[in-house]
Design an enzyme around this catalytic site. Structure first.
Site, PDB file in Angstrom:
ATOM      1  N   GLY A 176     131.428  36.134  61.915  1.00 43.65           N
ATOM      2  CA  GLY A 176     131.900  35.697  63.229  1.00 43.65           C
ATOM      3  C   GLY A 176     133.374  35.374  63.245  1.00 43.65           C
ATOM      4  CG  ASN A 228     128.899  38.327  55.355  1.00 44.47           C
ATOM      5  OD1 ASN A 228     129.063  38.035  56.535  1.00 44.47           O
ATOM      6  ND2 ASN A 228     128.706  37.418  54.412  1.00 44.47           N
ATOM      7  CD  GLU A 229     128.309  40.020  60.934  1.00 46.27           C
ATOM      8  OE1 GLU A 229     128.970  39.314  61.710  1.00 46.27           O
ATOM      9  OE2 GLU A 229     128.833  40.821  60.114  1.00 46.27           O
TER      10      GLU A 229
END
Length: 237
Positions: free
Chosen positions: A96, A120-121
């Site tokens: 985010g 890195n979701e």
């Protein structure tokens, strides 16, 4: 004064983690800046380490809708901001946090070998909400987007520049960011804003994307196995 720079500093526990409170406060500040040249940075040597995962793991579906809705509102306010924006990436900008960086017109990172920048979701098992994925499509160069999103690595600042996540690396990032903001602010404001709006449009969601958000993305983020995965990450930290 309309041309006075507005310095907005992300500041919250957890390396400026994006909690509901921080997202609401930052959204309101961006709106209140009302087109003044906007410089965005983070407190205490970090830009933002991303969403507040302690809050995420505690949310039920209704709470998750509100939480991700706040993130969408903050993204809209910054991406469509009616004036020049520069991000001074003075440390980690993760997930985010990296999204907020991508919203800005120019992005200057400090030459800090420890800083990491990236999305890195996917490695965390999180599907991108539609608005965030659309932002990434528009702001990450096509040559790098699949590596950035699917690999989901956290990159050093020079690799992040090569991938197009930031525009420049500077020894004195704050001075460079202020100078860049001054240059952008020197353009006639009406022309700058109109051209920016024409280039970017909005990130408004289609009916299908809104349906996907409520019927698929939110339940996936709230699924027990996903919460276990996030809890394991928090334990490692």
């Amino acid at each position: 004064m309309a041309d006075d720079p507005y310095a907005l500093t992300l500041s919250a526990p957890g390396r400026n983690a994006l909690s509901s409170a921080l997202m609401q406060r930052t959204r309101d500040e961006v709106r209140a800046a009302a087109g003044r040249p906007l410089l965005l940075s983070g407190a205490d040597g970090v830009f933002s380490a991303g969403l507040n995962l302690k809050e995420v793991v505690a949310l039920d579906p209704a709470g998750m809708v509100r939480f991700l809705g706040l993130l969408d509102e903050l993204i809209d306010a910054l991406y469509e901001y009616p004036g020049p924006t520069v991000a001074c990436v003075n440390g980690h900008a993760i997930a985010g946090g990296c999204m907020l960086v991508l919203c800005c017109d120019l992005r200057i990172a400090g030459d800090n070998p420890a800083a990491r920048i990236g999305l890195n979701e996917v490695p965390l098992g999180l599907e991108f909400p539609p608005k965030l994925l659309e932002l990434v499509r528009r702001r990450v160069p096509p040559r790098a987007i699949e590596r950035v999103v699917l690999e989901g690595a956290l990159h050093d600042v020079h690799t992040a520049q090569h991938l197009g996540l930031i525009d420049a690396v500077a020894t004195d990032a704050l001075a460079r960011a202020r100078a860049a903001l001054s240059t952008l602010a020197a353009a006639p404001r009406a022309a700058y804003v109109a051209t920016k709006r024409a280039l970017r449009g909005s990130l408004a969601l289609s009916a299908e994307q809104r349906r996907s958000f409520t019927e698929h993305i939110v339940p996936a983020w709230c699924a027990p196995e996903q919460k276990k995965r996030i809890a394991a990450v928090l334990q490692r930290k």
